[in-house]
Design an enzyme around this catalytic site. Structure first.
Site, mmCIF file in Angstrom:
data_model
loop_
_atom_site.group_PDB
_atom_site.id
_atom_site.type_symbol
_atom_site.label_atom_id
_atom_site.label_comp_id
_atom_site.label_asym_id
_atom_site.label_seq_id
_atom_site.Cartn_x
_atom_site.Cartn_y
_atom_site.Cartn_z
ATOM 1 N N GLY A 419 34.719 55.792 56.842
ATOM 2 C CA GLY A 419 34.218 56.667 55.791
ATOM 3 C C GLY A 419 32.719 56.727 55.845
ATOM 4 O O GLY A 419 32.059 55.817 56.327
ATOM 5 N N ASP A 506 42.825 33.011 25.213
ATOM 6 C CA ASP A 506 41.636 33.027 26.100
ATOM 7 C C ASP A 506 41.710 34.234 27.028
ATOM 8 O O ASP A 506 41.650 34.121 28.259
ATOM 9 C CB ASP A 506 41.561 31.728 26.913
ATOM 10 C CG ASP A 506 40.154 31.529 27.489
ATOM 11 O OD1 ASP A 506 39.226 32.283 27.105
ATOM 12 O OD2 ASP A 506 39.996 30.635 28.334
#
Ligand code: NAG
Ligand code: NAG
Ligand code: NAG
Ligand code: NAG
Ligand code: NAG
Ligand code: NAG
Ligand code: NAG
Ligand code: NAG
Ligand code: NAG
Ligand code: NAG
Ligand code: NAG
Ligand code: NAG
Length: 712
Positions: A419, A506
């Site tokens: 790319g 958490d």
């Protein structure tokens, strides 16, 4: 280089050597023969004994008892010898003739005579001189062929002697004859007065006559006066071998040939009185003795400018080493010039080589420095430090060197490009363990982005502990939305799907893990609590992670599912903004992401805080705004005002399914995402086995693990 220097030194040091002059020391007489009498040397053929002289003609007597002595006499005569030369001359001291008249008329004086048996009076070195004012003299010579020769001269003067010319014998007081025959060997001088000095009284009534060496007497009043005390004056005689014999004749009779020495030659004196011997040129010594002629060491006579080599009978002047010529005109030898040239060339080559090496070394150093600088400039050090201070294990995050990357991409081979975008090129690469990686090569570095990059690396590392930092940065909105939806689904399941509600307690990005297909998993249930159905609230010690902590729970210590919702809201913010829940190095108002987000939202500056990487097209924007609103809801201070986890999950899922699937966020990112995700991506920071159940869970250590893959 060394050769070059040696040659230079050699060229400089070519000063002529100093020579010492030694006096010639040669054989004079035969062995065991007296070779000296007083100051007089006695060379052979002269000698004092029959063993020592070559012929009786050369017999000389040295009287040691005479005073002042010793004195040398010819044979047993009274002819005193003062010098013997091997050139064929000897100097003798014959008596002079004199006559003085007393006023009473008496006469006192004598004539002079000299007889050589084998010597000849030298006819060029001597002169016949008469000194007086009333005198005349005869000289009678007996010649070799016994013919007689007689000539005479008279010296007169006036009483006052005013016309006397000192220094020359003009006949006035002094008469001189320069010529006598060349072969005279007997001399007799008779001196007479015309009038017994009765008419003239000059020179004290005395007159003198002598045949003497030219230099022995120079006429003047003084020298005439001195003659009163003089009885003898030197005279030069010639000696030779073999009276009346030529060299040719002598050489025939080799046993009597006097030129005994090798390197000697024979010659005949002009007076024809026999032959003489001499040493050849280059030799010196006594030619009449065997081995009498010795080679002259001409080198001791400083005949050469530079070096000197003595040879037998000759010598060679040398040029300094490396030069050629006759010793006077020296020029560089061609071979030396070649050597010199070669030396210089070699030296220059070495210099060039050294310079090249130095240049290369410097270049390499500056290249390494540049690399180091880039490493520093691009945040490498900061990254390293952060890795160390945060104690992230090298396996979970690794810094690659440029050569590692070159190797992985086959030196950035064009075939490896997967790319290309405005920011750089993305290559596919292979690591040594055969895992496939995507490597982005930036076109340029914006210094401001470096800090951001590093923070992002660490943020995404912590957000997705086992994923590559750069990937996290480029996670497209769709993936982020999916992650959010999946995580929300998991939490929703915990809260409601399970028989007993479980509060995670958490919820944070660290505990949301991704596998290779970016499927989200929620981890770390160490703090989670089972909440009994009949209790909707649970009083616990406040526990959780700062930044994610529900403010209501902090105040009341009352734990509800809505605490997880709050924390999840913060996670959503992290997905939206790319920022961490707490960033200590930001301004005060930006430190807490939740507070900052709410204030930004209030000021309707939402775009300001959103991650640039997710701002693709308008469709995304709608979703993003939706998610932002959802996050705002989750962050309500009152838990009751927050949506439930199920609602959140459904909202997100709805958004995800309703939204168009478009990978394209922007030109650059699209390509990179393709390259990152396209080919069965197996990032090297993710465990190579790709097993979704095990990925990333080693960070949990001994904590409980709930496998929630795909569970919603
Ligand atoms: C020289 O004299 C010494 C002793 O006086 C004698 O021994 C020697 O043989 C002599 N040499 C010659 C060459 O006559
Ligand atoms: C001296 O020697 C020569 C030969 O060398 C000889 O002819 C001559 O007679 C000799 N003279 C005397 C006086 O011995
Ligand atoms: C040396 O000279 C002295 C004095 O003139 C003389 O008496 C003596 O005989 C001489 N000796 C010889 C060897 O001629
Ligand atoms: C002449 O005088 C000299 C000294 O001048 C003296 O010796 C000599 O005997 C004298 N002769 C006569 C004949 O007087
Ligand atoms: C030469 O003179 C001497 C004496 O002075 C004499 O005895 C001799 O005969 C003379 N010789 C000739 C050839 O006249
Ligand atoms: C000079 O003196 C000698 C003797 O002393 C004498 O015989 C002679 O005649 C004198 N000559 C003259 C010219 O007086
Ligand atoms: C030389 O002789 C003359 C006379 O003949 C005399 O008068 C004179 O004094 C003499 N000179 C000396 C110095 O004796
Ligand atoms: C000659 O010799 C005597 C003594 O040797 C000396 O007194 C005198 O001055 C001498 N004369 C000259 C003119 O030299
Ligand atoms: C010298 O030699 C020649 C011939 O060679 C001879 O005629 C002559 O008499 C010789 N003279 C003496 C003095 O020996
Ligand atoms: C000098 O004599 C030696 C020995 O006879 C000989 O080898 C050499 O060539 C001679 N030198 C000259 C210059 O003739
Ligand atoms: C006479 O003496 C001179 C100077 O000493 C010398 O050059 C010359 O050769 C001599 N003559 C002969 C015939 O030896
Ligand atoms: C010595 O050597 C020089 C040059 O080499 C030459 O010209 C000369 O004739 C030589 N001399 C002798 C005595 O050989």
């Amino acid at each position: 280089m060394l050769i070059f220097m040696i040659l230079m030194i050699m060229m400089i040091s070519s000063l002529p050597p100093t020579l010492s002059v030694l006096p010639p020391d040669y054989l004079v007489a035969k062995p065991n023969c007296t070779d000296r009498c007083g100051d007089v040397s006695i060379p052979f053929p002269f000698g004092t004994t029959p063993d020592c002289y070559g012929n009786y003609s050369f017999f000389v007597t040295c009287n040691q008892t005479i005073h002042p002595g010793p004195k040398l006499f010819l044979q047993d005569s009274d002819i005193e010898i003062t010098d013997i030369s091997l050139d064929g001359q000897l100097t003798v001291l014959p008596y002079i003739a004199r006559e003085c008249y007393a006023p009473n008329g008496s006469r006192d004086g004598h004539g002079a005579s000299l007889t050589f048996s084998d010597f000849i009076v030298n006819n060029t070195a001597n002169k016949f001189t008469i000194v007086g004012c009333d005198a005349y003299a005869f000289i009678s010579g007996g010649r070799l062929d016994n013919r007689n020769y007689t000539t005479g001269c008279m010296a007169l003067c006036t009483d006052d002697m005013v016309d006397l010319v000192e220094g020359s014998c003009t006949g006035l007081g002094c008469c001189q004859l320069a010529y006598i025959p060349k072969d005279v060997r007997r001399l007799r001088i008779e001196l007479r007065s015309f009038a017994n000095y009765t008419t003239r009284s000059g020179f004290d009534n005395c007159s003198y006559a002598f045949f003497a060496a030219e230099t022995a007497f120079n006429f003047s009043r003084q020298t005439v006066a001195d003659l009163k005390n003089v009885t003898k004056l030197p005279m030069v005689a010639d000696w030779a071998i073999g009276i009346n014999m030529t060299c040719k004749e002598a050489e025939k009779n080799s046993s009597d040939y006097a030129c005994r020495s090798s390197n000697s030659t024979c010659y005949e004196p002009v007076n024809g009185s026999g032959y003489r011997c001499s040493c050849q040129e280059g030799y010196q010594g006594n030619p009449y003795l065997v081995d009498g002629c010795q080679d002259i060491n001409e080198c001791e006579l400083r005949k050469c400018r530079y070096g000197c080599q003595n040879t037998n009978g000759n010598f060679t002047c040398l040029c300094p080493k490396g030069y050629k010529g006759d010793g006077e005109n020296c020029s560089l030898r061609q071979s030396v010039m070649l050597k010199l040239g070669a030396g210089i060339a070699f030296g220059i080559m070495i210099l060039l080589l050294a310079a090249t090496c130095l240049c290369l070394a410097l270049k390499r150093r500056s290249f390494n420095k540049m690399k180091q600088r880039f490493f520093l400039q691009n945040g490498g050090i900061v990254l390293q430090e952060k890795l160390i201070t945060r104690q992230i294990s090298p396996e979970s995050l690794k810094i690659f060197t440029s050569s590692d990357l070159q190797r992985a991409t086959n030196d950035f081979d064009n075939n490896m490009i997967v790319g290309q975008g405005g920011f750089g090129t993305v290559y596919k690469g292979f690591l040594p363990d055969n895992s496939i990686v995507a490597i982005k090569k930036s076109k340029c570095i914006d210094p401001d982005q470096v800090e951001q990059f590093i923070n992002e690396v660490l943020q995404w590392h912590s957000f997705f502990p086992r994923s590559q930092s750069s990937e996290g940065r480029f996670l497209s909105w769709d993936i982020r939305l999916r992650i959010a939806a999946e995580a929300a689904g998991v939490l929703s399941y915990l809260h409601s799907a399970a028989a007993t509600p479980i509060i995670h307690r958490d919820v944070k990005s660290d505990n949301i893990l991704l596998d290779h297909s970016f499927t989200a998993k929620v981890s770390d249930f160490g703090a989670s609590r089972m909440v009994p159905l009949d209790h909707t609230q649970l009083s616990t010690m406040v526990q959780g992670t700062f930044g994610y902590l529900d403010p209501e729970y902090m105040q009341t210590n009352q734990l509800t599912e809505k605490s997880d919702v709050y924390s999840f809201g913060v996670v959503l913010l992290e997905l939206l903004t790319g920022r961490k829940a707490i960033t200590f190095d930001k301004p005060e108002e930006e430190k807490n992401l939740a507070n900052f987000f709410l204030s930004v939202l209030k000021q309707e500056h939402l775009l300001q805080i959103l991650d640039d990487n997710i701002l693709g097209n308008d469709q995304n924007r709608e979703q993003i705004i939706e998610v932002a609103m959802l996050a705002q809801g989750c962050l309500n201070v009152r838990g009751d005002d927050r949506p439930s986890m199920k609602e959140v999950a459904m909202e997100l899922e709805g958004l995800r399914l309703g939204g168009k699937h478009s990978w394209v966020q922007n030109e650059c990112n699209a390509e990179e995402m393709e390259s990152l995700l396209g080919e069965g991506y197996n990032g090297h920071f993710i465990d190579g086995d790709g097993d979704s159940t095990s990925v990333g869970f080693d960070s949990l250590r001994s904590h409980d693990v709930l496998q929630m893959s795909g569970g919603r």
